[in-house]
Design an enzyme around this catalytic site. Structure first.
Site, short mmCIF file in Angstrom:
data_model
loop_
_atom_site.label_atom_id
_atom_site.label_comp_id
_atom_site.label_asym_id
_atom_site.label_seq_id
_atom_site.Cartn_x
_atom_site.Cartn_y
_atom_site.Cartn_z
N TRP A 10 -4.50 42.96 13.74
CA TRP A 10 -5.67 42.07 13.89
C TRP A 10 -6.70 42.26 12.79
O TRP A 10 -7.63 41.49 12.67
CB TRP A 10 -6.34 42.32 15.23
CG TRP A 10 -5.56 41.86 16.43
CD1 TRP A 10 -4.28 41.35 16.46
CD2 TRP A 10 -6.02 41.85 17.79
NE1 TRP A 10 -3.92 41.04 17.75
CE2 TRP A 10 -4.97 41.33 18.59
CE3 TRP A 10 -7.20 42.23 18.41
CZ2 TRP A 10 -5.08 41.19 19.97
CZ3 TRP A 10 -7.31 42.09 19.79
CH2 TRP A 10 -6.26 41.58 20.56
N HIS A 95 -1.94 51.23 5.15
CA HIS A 95 -1.98 49.79 4.90
C HIS A 95 -2.60 49.57 3.51
O HIS A 95 -3.51 50.30 3.11
CB HIS A 95 -2.81 49.09 5.98
CG HIS A 95 -2.73 47.59 5.91
ND1 HIS A 95 -3.45 46.87 4.99
CD2 HIS A 95 -1.98 46.70 6.61
CE1 HIS A 95 -3.16 45.58 5.13
NE2 HIS A 95 -2.27 45.45 6.11
N SER A 212 2.26 37.55 4.88
CA SER A 212 2.29 36.10 5.11
C SER A 212 3.51 35.64 5.90
O SER A 212 4.09 34.60 5.60
CB SER A 212 2.17 35.34 3.78
OG SER A 212 0.92 35.63 3.17
N GLY A 233 -0.25 39.69 10.09
CA GLY A 233 -1.70 39.68 10.03
C GLY A 233 -2.27 38.40 10.60
O GLY A 233 -2.39 38.24 11.82
N GLY A 234 -2.60 37.46 9.74
CA GLY A 234 -3.28 36.23 10.15
C GLY A 234 -2.62 35.52 11.32
O GLY A 234 -3.30 35.09 12.27
C1 PEP Z 1 -1.07 42.59 7.22
O1 PEP Z 1 -2.27 42.63 7.39
O2 PEP Z 1 -0.40 43.63 7.35
C2 PEP Z 1 -0.43 41.32 6.86
C3 PEP Z 1 0.85 41.31 6.64
O3 PEP Z 1 -1.25 40.22 6.79
P1 PEP Z 1 -0.78 38.67 6.62
O4 PEP Z 1 0.33 38.43 7.61
O5 PEP Z 1 -2.00 37.88 6.96
O6 PEP Z 1 -0.32 38.51 5.23
#
Ligand code: PEP
Length: 251
Positions: A10, A95, A212, A233-234
């Site tokens: 998150w 991360h 992503s 993530g998003g």
């Molecule tokens: C993450 O925060 O680990 C990530 C993969 O973000 P996103 O899916 O938004 O690229």
């Protein structure tokens, strides 16, 4: 043999009301998922709320970071034992946002993995290269060194408790994902690095992909033999999208 893991990161998003709705929707949708494992990584203040909402379910939760120290004068830090008090199963370590914005060097990452393991938490160890490193052809060298830093210290047997997350820095939050082939190549390389030391541990370690991941690219990524789920993530902030990704990992 390996059970796919889909975990939502998150980041610094959420609030009591929004979390309640998101978790309720995820719990409802998760009831019809197959053999996959789900987890959410929430901001520290919401661990109690998450524990109370998810305890009756099979969904795991964890924090996005931890201190490498056990206790003491470390203002603002949160220890592994504290995360244990909220029954976290997992904790993110290394991360790329921690590495690039908050000074998590390989040495710190190693110490954090050790702190997590010492308290029965399963670290989700994130590794990944920058765009410049990929373009220079040094992806495997970079992620291999990030893995080796931890491996050399904790030993391969400890990886029975570790989840690896391959997260190319250039794909995080950018909408630009690694192709399934690019990701598979790195995942296979990381597994091979472990296999040289212990074939059984290597075969059992889950290596999830992050960067992503969306409902429309998840299935292709998860179909690859060495991709054992995703760190999201998003898309983890929208229950419908997160559940679509989870479904893709259950197919
Ligand atoms: C993450 O925060 O680990 C990530 C993969 O973000 P996103 O899916 O938004 O690229």
């Amino acid at each position: 043999m390996r059970r796919n893991l889909v975990a939502g990161n998150w980041k610094m998003h959420g609030g009591l009301v929004a979390n309640q709705r998101l978790l309720a929707d995820v719990v409802l949708g998760a009831a019809t998922l197959g053999r996959i494992e789900l987890a959410v990584f929430v901001p520290f203040p919401y661990l109690a709320q998450t524990q109370s909402l998810l305890s009756p379910t099979a969904i795991a939760w964890g924090a996005q970071n931890l201190s490498e120290h056990a206790k003491g004068a470390f203002t603002g830090e949160v220890s592994a034992a504290m995360l244990g008090d909220f029954a976290c199963r997992y904790v993110l370590v290394g991360h790329s946002e921690r590495r690039s914005l908050f000074g998590d060097t390989d040495a710190k990452v190693v110490a954090k993995v050790e702190a997590a393991l010492a308290h029965g938490l399963r670290p989700v160890l994130c590794v990944g290269e920058t765009l410049a490193e990929r373009e220079a052809g040094s992806t495997m060298e970079v992620v291999g060194a990030q893995l080796a830093a931890v491996l050399d210290r904790v030993g391969v047997a400890a990886f029975a408790q570790v989840v690896l997350a391959y997260e190319p820095v250039w794909a995080i939050g950018t909408g630009r994902t690694a192709s399934a082939e690019q990701a598979q190549e790195v995942h296979a390389g990381l597994r091979q690095q472990l296999a040289v030391l212990d074939a059984d541990v290597a075969a059992g370690v889950r290596i999830v992909y992050g960067g992503s991941v969306k409902p429309d690219n998840a299935a292709e990524l998860f179909a690859k033999p060495d991709i054992d789920g995703g760190l999201i993530g998003g898309a983890a902030l929208v229950a419908e999208d997160f559940l679509k990704i989870c479904r893709a990992a259950g197919e």
